[in-house]
Design an enzyme around this catalytic site. Sequence first.
Site, PDB file in Angstrom:
ATOM      1  N   GLU A  28       0.962  -1.248  -0.006  1.00 45.24           N
ATOM      2  CA  GLU A  28      -0.049  -0.144  -0.037  1.00 45.24           C
ATOM      3  C   GLU A  28       0.928   1.205  -0.066  1.00 45.24           C
ATOM      4  O   GLU A  28       1.984   1.340   0.837  1.00 45.24           O
ATOM      5  CB  GLU A  28      -0.918  -0.171   1.206  1.00 45.24           C
ATOM      6  CG  GLU A  28      -1.976  -1.215   1.091  1.00 45.24           C
ATOM      7  CD  GLU A  28      -3.039  -1.038   2.296  1.00 45.24           C
ATOM      8  OE1 GLU A  28      -3.074  -0.172   3.031  1.00 45.24           O
ATOM      9  OE2 GLU A  28      -3.922  -2.195   2.131  1.00 45.24           O
ATOM     10  N   HIS A  87      -7.627   2.205   1.074  1.00 47.00           N
ATOM     11  CA  HIS A  87      -7.872   1.695   2.374  1.00 47.00           C
ATOM     12  C   HIS A  87      -8.453   2.879   3.281  1.00 47.00           C
ATOM     13  O   HIS A  87      -7.910   3.412   3.985  1.00 47.00           O
ATOM     14  CB  HIS A  87      -6.259   1.532   3.037  1.00 47.00           C
ATOM     15  CG  HIS A  87      -6.247   0.609   4.099  1.00 47.00           C
ATOM     16  ND1 HIS A  87      -5.285   0.022   4.490  1.00 47.00           N
ATOM     17  CD2 HIS A  87      -7.398   0.635   5.294  1.00 47.00           C
ATOM     18  CE1 HIS A  87      -5.482  -0.645   5.740  1.00 47.00           C
ATOM     19  NE2 HIS A  87      -6.691  -0.216   5.971  1.00 47.00           N
TER      20      HIS A  87
END
Length: 315
Positions: free
Chosen positions: A260, A279
């Site tokens: 990420e 996210h």
Amino acid sequence: MDKLKVLVTDPVDEAFLEKVKPHVNVEVALKLPEEELLKKVEDVDVLVVRSRTKVTRRVIEAAKKLKAVIRAGVGVDNIDMEAAKERGLTVVNTPREPAESVAELTIAFALCLARKIPSLDRSMKEGLWLKGEMGMELKGKTMGLLGLGAIGSTVARLARAFGMRVIAYDPYVSEEKARELGVELVSFQELLSSSDFLSVHVPLTPETKGMIGRNEIASMKDGAFIINTSRGGIVDEEALYEAIKGGKLAGAALDVYVKEPPPPDHPLLKLDNVVCTPHVGGSTSDAQLRIALTMADDLLRIARGEEPLNKVKTW
Ligand code: NAD
């Protein structure tokens, strides 16, 4: 007695700072490179993080005075729990606060997949009018939950309101709790073979890493969808890509990724029937306010020498 020294290294709601400032010395230092973090933690009593800061063994060893780590959110996979355990650190999280927000995102994902909302929105903005595009209802479909904890249970409640059948695989949950939620507990195999939407709500652990891989996807219903708002790596990204590209699965929705942010050329980002968010499952003003107030209460308990309510059990 000296006030506790508290270091906040990820963004937290202002309500947290307002509540704790009269009682502890707080410093907020965001986006610290590792070397600077290692220096800053040396004389800190309590470290407050979300998921961005990695509380590694090096950080814990450098933080000679550290007593507690407070994680604003649920998953503690950004904290080296083994090192924390060896040092006898108290680790605190906010286990219930983000549940409603993550569950609502999960249902939003199911609706986006069922009605192809993101791709139809894109096509309209490109000047197209794809009125012939056919979607499906959630009503009467099966929502399969991998994990029936705080978030899984909330998704169950919302999915049932849409008239979905809800099944779950969670060997740690009682039949009684499932019955109260109107959820059928099933085997892992049955979860795979019966779900129209398979939604992941287990934590990332050595046991759950890669739990939905090539073989598991192969035993899913043709044309099913996968939703992952839990953690990247529980669903094998390569296997997921192949299954969607090859037509075995109808699509997927992802809020979390192995890396990420994922690299811009990540193959899953190129597929039209994959819906992605960065996210943001717990990123609502409502959840962040609840998180801020809950962790402020626990920090003040620690400052008074009391046990925090949301201590993560690891030993
Ligand atoms: P929880 O602890 O309440 O529930 C997790 C459930 O998974 C438990 O009921 C547990 O029994 C079950 N479980 C554990 N191992 C399992 C296994 N091998 N097989 C089947 N079930 C298993 O946690 P929660 O609050 O529901 O959160 C779930 C996860 O969601 C968190 O661990 C976190 O990683 C993720 N999360 C993501 C966001 C986001 O922003 N996208 C926000 C909050 C939480």
